[in-house]
Design a protein around this motif. Sequence first.
Motif, short mmCIF file in Angstrom:
data_model
loop_
_atom_site.label_atom_id
_atom_site.label_comp_id
_atom_site.label_asym_id
_atom_site.label_seq_id
_atom_site.Cartn_x
_atom_site.Cartn_y
_atom_site.Cartn_z
N UNK A 30 50.50 33.69 29.31
CA UNK A 30 49.54 34.33 28.37
C UNK A 30 49.58 35.75 28.30
N UNK A 31 49.74 36.48 29.67
CA UNK A 31 50.23 37.73 29.74
C UNK A 31 51.35 38.34 29.34
N UNK A 32 52.16 37.57 29.49
CA UNK A 32 53.68 37.95 28.92
C UNK A 32 53.57 38.13 27.55
N UNK A 33 52.88 37.07 26.47
CA UNK A 33 52.73 37.20 25.17
C UNK A 33 51.78 38.48 24.89
N UNK A 34 50.78 38.77 25.23
CA UNK A 34 50.13 39.98 25.14
C UNK A 34 50.80 41.11 25.48
N UNK A 47 44.06 47.02 24.12
CA UNK A 47 43.84 45.81 24.27
C UNK A 47 43.98 44.89 25.61
N UNK A 48 45.02 45.57 26.59
CA UNK A 48 44.97 44.97 28.03
C UNK A 48 44.46 45.51 28.90
N UNK A 49 43.48 46.53 28.34
CA UNK A 49 42.70 47.42 29.55
C UNK A 49 41.87 46.64 30.66
N UNK A 50 41.21 45.71 30.19
CA UNK A 50 40.51 44.64 31.05
C UNK A 50 41.32 43.61 31.63
N UNK A 51 42.41 43.55 31.27
CA UNK A 51 43.53 42.79 32.08
C UNK A 51 44.43 43.45 32.99
N UNK A 52 44.20 44.55 33.45
CA UNK A 52 45.10 45.51 34.38
C UNK A 52 44.29 45.99 35.25
#
Length: 129
Positions: A30-34, A47-52
């Motif tokens: 999932x993360x590799x695709x994003x 778009x990755x702010x909450x995922x880092x």
Amino acid sequence: MTKARSTTRPPGRHDQRRPPTLVHRGPHHWFAERLLAVLSGRRPVHSLLGHTVGPAYEQLVTLAPADPFRNRLCPVIRQCGRFTPGPGVIEAFARITTGDRVSAMAFRLEQGPDLRWRCAAVEIQGPRP
């Protein structure tokens, strides 16, 4: 006397088609695709702010403008793998191809107390335009 059904298809259906099976691909896929979407310019960095966590977002802000994928035609993830050095940690990689060019992404995901996976580090290697 009732005959027991030995198949899983609905009554009256005689063909051999089956519904597609869902493959569980882990959080590293999932993360590799994003991440590829951000680095190729298809998604904004925020778009990755909450995922880092920690310095990973700052790394993305630095990588995104000068990334190796933005000027390429449709980069594709060819392989994504992971190593689990301990509970709550995934160290992952993805091989990216565009035409005859190959690049690699490496990243570390850490599971927080809320059980969500977040990226803690990112590294990009390979040919740059």
